[in-house]
Design a protein around this motif. Structure first.
Motif, mmCIF file in Angstrom:
data_model
loop_
_atom_site.group_PDB
_atom_site.id
_atom_site.type_symbol
_atom_site.label_atom_id
_atom_site.label_comp_id
_atom_site.label_asym_id
_atom_site.label_seq_id
_atom_site.Cartn_x
_atom_site.Cartn_y
_atom_site.Cartn_z
ATOM 1 N N LEU A 41 0.814 -1.206 0.000
ATOM 2 C CA LEU A 41 0.000 0.000 0.000
ATOM 3 C C LEU A 41 0.856 1.269 0.000
ATOM 4 O O LEU A 41 0.510 2.251 -0.660
ATOM 5 C CB LEU A 41 -0.948 -0.021 1.206
ATOM 6 N N TRP A 42 1.979 1.272 0.713
ATOM 7 C CA TRP A 42 2.813 2.475 0.756
ATOM 8 C C TRP A 42 3.366 2.808 -0.628
ATOM 9 O O TRP A 42 3.509 3.981 -0.980
ATOM 10 C CB TRP A 42 3.962 2.331 1.766
ATOM 11 N N GLY A 45 0.239 4.002 -2.784
ATOM 12 C CA GLY A 45 -0.174 5.311 -2.262
ATOM 13 C C GLY A 45 0.845 6.399 -2.538
ATOM 14 O O GLY A 45 0.488 7.527 -2.894
#
Length: 136
Positions: A41-42, A45
């Protein structure tokens, strides 16, 4: 030329948005455990956040004709490209530790959409570099 770059950037964003919808619809947000996903996700994102910030800087450059915003957009698009290339390499099939995780959300990406996003992104990076280099 700057408006042409904006169009290329918006096309790239639209294609990326499509890939994001595919990723989310197939559980990309819930695949957070190590070894479950190739696209943490990092990374996703960060790619999106820096892309939006770069697009905002480019829009500000077009509206205010501020060279500093063009340089900020240039730096942003290079970081976005690095994140994108990292995601591409992680998305490609391999026999590494993530290959046994089953069908991850990113496995549902249509190949043509990934290629179209990548080609559009590459063109956007080159166009931004070209416009900024002309200011020197």
């Amino acid at each position: 030329m700057g408006v042409f770059v904006l169009g290329a950037w918006l096309l790239t964003a639209a294609l990326g948005g499509y890939l994001a919808v595919v990723w989310i619809r197939h559980g990309g947000l819930s695949q957070r455990a190590p070894g479950v996903t190739r696209l943490p996700l990092w990374l996703v994102g960060g790619h999106v956040a820096v892309a939006v910030a770069g697009l905002a800087a480019w829009s500000g450059y077009l509206l205010g004709d501020l060279a500093s915003l063009a340089w900020a957009a240039c730096a942003g698009v290079l970081v976005v490209a690095a994140f994108g290339f990292t995601m591409l390499l992680r998305w490609l099939p391999s026999s590494g530790r993530h290959s046994t995780g089953g069908a991850t959300a990113e496995r549902h990406f249509p190949f043509t959409a990934v290629v179209a996003h990548g080609v559009s992104a590459g063109a956007t990076v080159l166009l931004v570099l070209f416009v900024v280099a002309r200011q020197v």
